[in-house]
Scaffold this motif. Structure first.
Motif, PDB file in Angstrom:
ATOM      1  N   SER A 137       0.813  -1.219   0.000  1.00 10.08           N
ATOM      2  CA  SER A 137       0.000   0.000   0.000  1.00 10.08           C
ATOM      3  C   SER A 137       0.847   1.270   0.000  1.00 10.08           C
ATOM      4  N   ASN A 138       0.300   2.316  -0.616  1.00  8.10           N
ATOM      5  CA  ASN A 138       0.984   3.612  -0.632  1.00  8.10           C
ATOM      6  C   ASN A 138       0.757   4.413   0.642  1.00  8.10           C
ATOM      7  N   SER A 139       0.081   3.822   1.626  1.00  2.00           N
ATOM      8  CA  SER A 139      -0.213   4.584   2.845  1.00  2.00           C
ATOM      9  C   SER A 139       1.041   4.893   3.660  1.00  2.00           C
ATOM     10  N   MET A 142     -10.334   4.404  -3.447  1.00  2.49           N
ATOM     11  CA  MET A 142     -10.361   5.852  -3.264  1.00  2.49           C
ATOM     12  C   MET A 142      -9.369   6.532  -4.221  1.00  2.49           C
ATOM     13  N   HIS A 143      -8.204   5.894  -4.372  1.00  2.00           N
ATOM     14  CA  HIS A 143      -7.180   6.480  -5.239  1.00  2.00           C
ATOM     15  C   HIS A 143      -7.720   6.716  -6.643  1.00  2.00           C
ATOM     16  N   ARG A 144      -8.396   5.692  -7.152  1.00  6.28           N
ATOM     17  CA  ARG A 144      -8.890   5.777  -8.535  1.00  6.28           C
ATOM     18  C   ARG A 144      -9.892   6.926  -8.683  1.00  6.28           C
ATOM     19  N   TYR A 167     -10.203   9.680  -6.907  1.00  2.00           N
ATOM     20  CA  TYR A 167      -9.570  11.005  -6.850  1.00  2.00           C
ATOM     21  C   TYR A 167      -8.679  11.254  -8.057  1.00  2.00           C
ATOM     22  N   ARG A 168      -7.954  10.214  -8.488  1.00  3.34           N
ATOM     23  CA  ARG A 168      -7.060  10.417  -9.633  1.00  3.34           C
ATOM     24  C   ARG A 168      -7.856  10.809 -10.874  1.00  3.34           C
ATOM     25  N   ARG A 169      -9.058  10.215 -10.993  1.00  2.00           N
ATOM     26  CA  ARG A 169      -9.867  10.530 -12.185  1.00  2.00           C
ATOM     27  C   ARG A 169     -10.299  11.990 -12.235  1.00  2.00           C
ATOM     28  N   THR A 222       6.414  26.186 -15.350  1.00  4.27           N
ATOM     29  CA  THR A 222       5.317  25.428 -15.982  1.00  4.27           C
ATOM     30  C   THR A 222       4.242  25.058 -14.967  1.00  4.27           C
ATOM     31  N   ILE A 223       4.669  24.460 -13.853  1.00  8.62           N
ATOM     32  CA  ILE A 223       3.689  23.974 -12.878  1.00  8.62           C
ATOM     33  C   ILE A 223       2.951  25.131 -12.228  1.00  8.62           C
ATOM     34  N   THR A 224       3.698  26.159 -11.842  1.00 10.37           N
ATOM     35  CA  THR A 224       3.064  27.253 -11.115  1.00 10.37           C
ATOM     36  C   THR A 224       2.047  27.972 -11.993  1.00 10.37           C
ATOM     37  N   GLY A 235      10.559  19.417  -9.017  1.00 14.20           N
ATOM     38  CA  GLY A 235      11.973  19.049  -8.931  1.00 14.20           C
ATOM     39  C   GLY A 235      12.364  17.918  -9.865  1.00 14.20           C
ATOM     40  N   THR A 236      11.437  16.977 -10.070  1.00 14.79           N
ATOM     41  CA  THR A 236      11.754  15.781 -10.857  1.00 14.79           C
ATOM     42  C   THR A 236      12.173  16.116 -12.299  1.00 14.79           C
ATOM     43  N   SER A 237      11.367  16.930 -12.974  1.00 14.16           N
ATOM     44  CA  SER A 237      11.673  17.214 -14.386  1.00 14.16           C
ATOM     45  C   SER A 237      12.971  18.012 -14.497  1.00 14.16           C
ATOM     46  N   TYR A 250      13.973   5.317  -5.620  1.00 13.53           N
ATOM     47  CA  TYR A 250      13.379   4.429  -4.602  1.00 13.53           C
ATOM     48  C   TYR A 250      12.005   4.929  -4.193  1.00 13.53           C
ATOM     49  N   PHE A 251      11.044   4.025  -4.129  1.00 15.19           N
ATOM     50  CA  PHE A 251       9.719   4.344  -3.593  1.00 15.19           C
ATOM     51  C   PHE A 251       9.332   3.269  -2.589  1.00 15.19           C
ATOM     52  N   TYR A 252       8.465   3.618  -1.654  1.00 18.48           N
ATOM     53  CA  TYR A 252       8.212   2.759  -0.503  1.00 18.48           C
ATOM     54  C   TYR A 252       6.752   2.302  -0.462  1.00 18.48           C
ATOM     55  N   ARG A 253       6.529   1.139   0.122  1.00 16.22           N
ATOM     56  CA  ARG A 253       5.180   0.618   0.279  1.00 16.22           C
ATOM     57  C   ARG A 253       5.029  -0.010   1.666  1.00 16.22           C
ATOM     58  N   MET A 254       3.796   0.075   2.203  1.00 17.52           N
ATOM     59  CA  MET A 254       3.467  -0.563   3.484  1.00 17.52           C
ATOM     60  C   MET A 254       2.855  -1.927   3.181  1.00 17.52           C
ATOM     61  N   MET A 290      11.254   1.649 -15.312  1.00 17.05           N
ATOM     62  CA  MET A 290      10.434   1.934 -14.147  1.00 17.05           C
ATOM     63  C   MET A 290      10.531   3.340 -13.604  1.00 17.05           C
ATOM     64  N   ALA A 291      11.186   4.235 -14.306  1.00 15.01           N
ATOM     65  CA  ALA A 291      11.439   5.563 -13.733  1.00 15.01           C
ATOM     66  C   ALA A 291      10.162   6.286 -13.333  1.00 15.01           C
ATOM     67  N   PHE A 292       9.053   6.027 -14.043  1.00  6.32           N
ATOM     68  CA  PHE A 292       7.787   6.670 -13.690  1.00  6.32           C
ATOM     69  C   PHE A 292       6.908   5.747 -12.842  1.00  6.32           C
ATOM     70  N   THR A 340      -0.884   1.252 -10.571  1.00  3.18           N
ATOM     71  CA  THR A 340      -1.843   2.216 -10.019  1.00  3.18           C
ATOM     72  C   THR A 340      -1.323   3.650  -9.938  1.00  3.18           C
ATOM     73  N   HIS A 341      -0.130   3.815  -9.416  1.00  4.64           N
ATOM     74  CA  HIS A 341       0.385   5.170  -9.149  1.00  4.64           C
ATOM     75  C   HIS A 341       1.329   5.677 -10.234  1.00  4.64           C
ATOM     76  N   ARG A 342       1.339   4.999 -11.385  1.00  3.92           N
ATOM     77  CA  ARG A 342       2.296   5.426 -12.419  1.00  3.92           C
ATOM     78  C   ARG A 342       2.190   6.942 -12.604  1.00  3.92           C
ATOM     79  N   CYS A 343       3.335   7.561 -12.738  1.00  4.20           N
ATOM     80  CA  CYS A 343       3.429   9.031 -12.698  1.00  4.20           C
ATOM     81  C   CYS A 343       2.329   9.729 -13.498  1.00  4.20           C
ATOM     82  N   LEU A 344       1.584  10.565 -12.805  1.00  4.02           N
ATOM     83  CA  LEU A 344       0.520  11.335 -13.449  1.00  4.02           C
ATOM     84  C   LEU A 344       1.091  12.336 -14.450  1.00  4.02           C
TER      85      LEU A 344
HETATM   86  C1  HEM Z   1      11.095  13.025 -15.092  1.00  2.00           C
HETATM   87  C2  HEM Z   1      10.253  13.489 -14.211  1.00  2.00           C
HETATM   88  C3  HEM Z   1       9.434  12.638 -13.268  1.00  2.00           C
HETATM   89  C4  HEM Z   1       9.732  11.427 -12.694  1.00  2.00           C
HETATM   90  C5  HEM Z   1      10.989  10.585 -12.851  1.00  2.00           C
HETATM   91  C6  HEM Z   1       8.570  11.053 -11.890  1.00  2.00           C
HETATM   92  C7  HEM Z   1       8.451   9.859 -11.173  1.00  2.00           C
HETATM   93  C8  HEM Z   1       7.301   9.440 -10.553  1.00  2.00           C
HETATM   94  C9  HEM Z   1       7.115   8.145  -9.947  1.00  2.00           C
HETATM   95  C10 HEM Z   1       8.142   7.024  -9.894  1.00  2.00           C
HETATM   96  C11 HEM Z   1       5.850   8.097  -9.445  1.00  2.00           C
HETATM   97  C12 HEM Z   1       5.176   6.893  -8.777  1.00  2.00           C
HETATM   98  C13 HEM Z   1       5.234   6.945  -7.270  1.00  2.00           C
HETATM   99  C14 HEM Z   1       4.724   5.681  -6.609  1.00  2.00           C
HETATM  100  O1  HEM Z   1       4.482   4.665  -7.267  1.00  2.00           O
HETATM  101  O2  HEM Z   1       4.552   5.706  -5.372  1.00  2.00           O
HETATM  102  C15 HEM Z   1       5.233   9.388  -9.703  1.00  2.00           C
HETATM  103  C16 HEM Z   1       3.964   9.746  -9.315  1.00  2.00           C
HETATM  104  C17 HEM Z   1       3.432  10.990  -9.529  1.00  2.00           C
HETATM  105  N1  HEM Z   1       3.962  12.004 -10.303  1.00  2.00           N
HETATM  106 FE1  HEM Z   1       5.745  11.984 -11.240  1.00  2.00          FE
HETATM  107  N2  HEM Z   1       7.635  12.048 -11.988  1.00  2.00           N
HETATM  108  C18 HEM Z   1       8.115  13.017 -12.841  1.00  2.00           C
HETATM  109  C19 HEM Z   1       7.474  14.181 -13.230  1.00  2.00           C
HETATM  110  C20 HEM Z   1       6.227  14.577 -12.804  1.00  2.00           C
HETATM  111  C21 HEM Z   1       5.562  15.790 -13.208  1.00  2.00           C
HETATM  112  C22 HEM Z   1       6.126  16.814 -14.209  1.00  2.00           C
HETATM  113  C23 HEM Z   1       4.384  15.830 -12.534  1.00  2.00           C
HETATM  114  C24 HEM Z   1       3.298  16.870 -12.574  1.00  2.00           C
HETATM  115  C25 HEM Z   1       3.175  17.792 -13.476  1.00  2.00           C
HETATM  116  C26 HEM Z   1       4.289  14.623 -11.721  1.00  2.00           C
HETATM  117  C27 HEM Z   1       3.240  14.288 -10.907  1.00  2.00           C
HETATM  118  C28 HEM Z   1       3.104  13.072 -10.273  1.00  2.00           C
HETATM  119  C29 HEM Z   1       1.949  12.732  -9.446  1.00  2.00           C
HETATM  120  C30 HEM Z   1       0.760  13.647  -9.142  1.00  2.00           C
HETATM  121  C31 HEM Z   1       2.157  11.429  -8.982  1.00  2.00           C
HETATM  122  C32 HEM Z   1       1.236  10.607  -8.090  1.00  2.00           C
HETATM  123  C33 HEM Z   1       0.395   9.689  -8.950  1.00  2.00           C
HETATM  124  C34 HEM Z   1      -0.491   8.759  -8.150  1.00  2.00           C
HETATM  125  O3  HEM Z   1      -0.238   8.560  -6.944  1.00  2.00           O
HETATM  126  O4  HEM Z   1      -1.435   8.238  -8.733  1.00  2.00           O
HETATM  127  N3  HEM Z   1       5.425  13.886 -11.921  1.00  2.00           N
HETATM  128  N4  HEM Z   1       6.137  10.188 -10.393  1.00  2.00           N
END
Ligand code: HEM
Length: 430
Positions: A93-95, A117-119, A121-123, A174-176, A271-273, A317-321, A369-371, A375-379
């Motif tokens: 779990s992501n909790s 619940m995640h689904r 809200y994500r929608r 961009t985000i702001t 920060g990620t991008s 690294y990402f964590y799960r319970m 796997m970077a994203f 379920t939680h694949r990067c939005l």
């Molecule tokens: C290269 C850049 C990025 C990387 C490497 C990255 C990586 C990730 C990863 C690994 C997760 C999954 C976390 C998990 O499974 O617990 C995630 C989730 C998320 N990312 Fe990104 N991210 C990036 C850019 C962004 C950007 C630009 C945004 C927003 C504009 C964003 C918004 C989110 C959100 C909202 C989630 C949560 C999704 C959910 O829980 O359903 N990320 N990201």
């Protein structure tokens, strides 16, 4: 014409956009390259190990999540094992994310929720992040404009520090502005936001509370303004959207729900991008033959981005319970344990990629796997890709002779275990 975001010597940039300092401030600096051979050894011994990745690597203790404290840990290091865990949110779990707080509020929004619940809200926010929107709305509304202005500014000189002068500025702006705030406010708003959530040793509790108020007042003020007069931004979109929780009638989001979405997008995308754009440019500038190939065929920029994400994902690294006792790759893992998903090590799993430590944009295209996965694949992954691709394309158009500055310190990968990036990108433009 906005100003702050373009001011070269604003000290806030250096303060906020320094991967090394980010890690040092929380006592988490590691030698990124030095740990890789040990991770290969561990992965070769077993897909899953009892213990924290830190302990296994002989690094000092550091807790990323308060909810993970005092719990038994398991480190997951292969692609296969990480994928299984990512795709089983009932067990894993992501909790574990988020901060414990008296109001029992989900501070990290969808990132700390589980299905169903995640689904639901994500929608409510997802449509704004799918591919046509990323290339259309995000790119034309903000990304193209900021990239053009940054290039114009850099073109006034012969040298630049791309990590600060370029990569850092695109995502924060961009985000702001996508959320609906003024571009002038981008940097100072991010500063307040980071200082409200910071685990930095240099930020006092009073400062955190004060900055938290600035963030909340700003976002709540924005929501009120958009309720009165909608505009073409994320807050106005979220005001219109409907939340459909299981067994309940659809309803609009509350102000706090909108604010939580907005705060998560800012922290996850700010920060990620920046770091991943720096890593991609670092890879290209230090692999000249591949850089020349990209210059000759711009379609390869997309491949370079995917390969940089595989090679050095900024968040490895990402964590799960663990929600119930489970047998997992030869371990009996009790409920209440924490597993550490090593998507960085998984991205270098030799059973999936040949010569995994090399950066090779021509290699066979396989999902990495970077994203995250499942379920939680990067939005925001499409937005991130568009930011990086637009930025690199524009750099190549404007500065075809772009190269590392031979008189400056050579860049290297640095940061903490969970957040990595490049030390700097000093370049010659002509
Ligand atoms: C290269 C850049 C990025 C990387 C490497 C990255 C990586 C990730 C990863 C690994 C997760 C999954 C976390 C998990 O499974 O617990 C995630 C989730 C998320 N990312 Fe990104 N991210 C990036 C850019 C962004 C950007 C630009 C945004 C927003 C504009 C964003 C918004 C989110 C959100 C909202 C989630 C949560 C999704 C959910 O829980 O359903 N990320 N990201």
């Amino acid at each position: 014409m906005t100003t702050d975001v373009l001011v070269a010597d604003d000290p806030l940039y250096e303060q906020l956009y320094d991967v090394r300092r980010e890690a040092e401030d929380i006592g988490n600096l590691i030698d990124v390259n030095a740990v890789m051979p040990r991770l290969h050894q561990l992965r070769a011994q077993a897909p899953v190990h009892k213990g924290r990745v830190r302990e296994l690597l002989g690094l000092p203790h550091h807790d990323r999540h308060v909810r993970a404290r005092e719990r038994q840990h398991f480190a997951v290091l292969t692609y296969d094992a990480c994928e299984k865990a990512f795709r089983d949110p009932q067990t894993f779990s992501n909790s574990v994310q988020g901060n414990d707080n008296p109001a029992n509020e989900l501070t990290m929004g969808i990132l700390e929720m589980d299905p169903p619940m995640h689904r639901a809200y994500r929608r409510t926010i997802q449509p704004k992040f799918l591919m046509p929107e990323a290339l259309g709305w995000w790119r034309t509304r903000t990304i193209d404009g900021i990239v053009e202005r940054l290039i114009d500014r850099m073109a006034q000189g012969d040298r630049a520090e791309l990590n600060l002068d370029f990569c850092a500025r695109i995502p924060v702006y961009t985000i702001t502005t996508a959320i609906g705030l003024d571009g002038d406010e981008a940097l100072r708003f991010r500063h307040a936001y980071l200082n409200s959530t910071s685990s930095s040793r240099n930020v006092t509790m009073e400062e955190r509370i004060r900055n938290g108020r600035i963030v909340e007042d700003t976002v709540l003020g924005l929501i009120a303004a958009r309720r009165a007069e909608p505009q073409d931004d994320l807050i106005s979109f979220l005001i219109k959207t409907r939340l459909q929780l299981p067994g309940q009638p659809a309803r609009p989001l509350t102000d706090r729900e909108i604010m939580t979405h907005a705060k998560l997008v800012m922290v996850a995308g700010g920060g990620t991008s920046w770091r991943q754009m720096g890593i991609t440019l670092f890879a290209l500038l230090t692999h000249r033959d591949q850089f020349e190939a990209v210059k000759a065929d711009r379609a390869l920029i997309a491949d370079a981005i995917e390969e940089s994400l595989r090679w050095n994902p900024t968040a490895p690294y990402f964590y799960r319970m663990v929600m119930h006792d489970v047998e997992f790759y030869g371990h009996h893992i009790p409920a209440g344990s924490v597993i550490e998903l090593g998507l960085g090590p998984a991205n270098r799993d030799p059973s999936r990629w040949h010569d995994p430590d090399s950066f090779d944009l021509h290699r066979e295209k396989l999902t990495n796997m970077a994203f995250g996965l499942g379920t939680h694949r990067c939005l925001g992954m499409n937005v991130a890709r568009v930011e990086i691709e637009t930025g690199i394309n524009a750099l190549l158009d404007a500065f075809p002779k772009l190269r590392l500055d031979p008189d400056a310190e050579a860049p290297f990968m640095t940061g903490g275990l969970e957040q990595q990036g490049v030390s700097g990108l000093p370049v010659l433009l002509r």
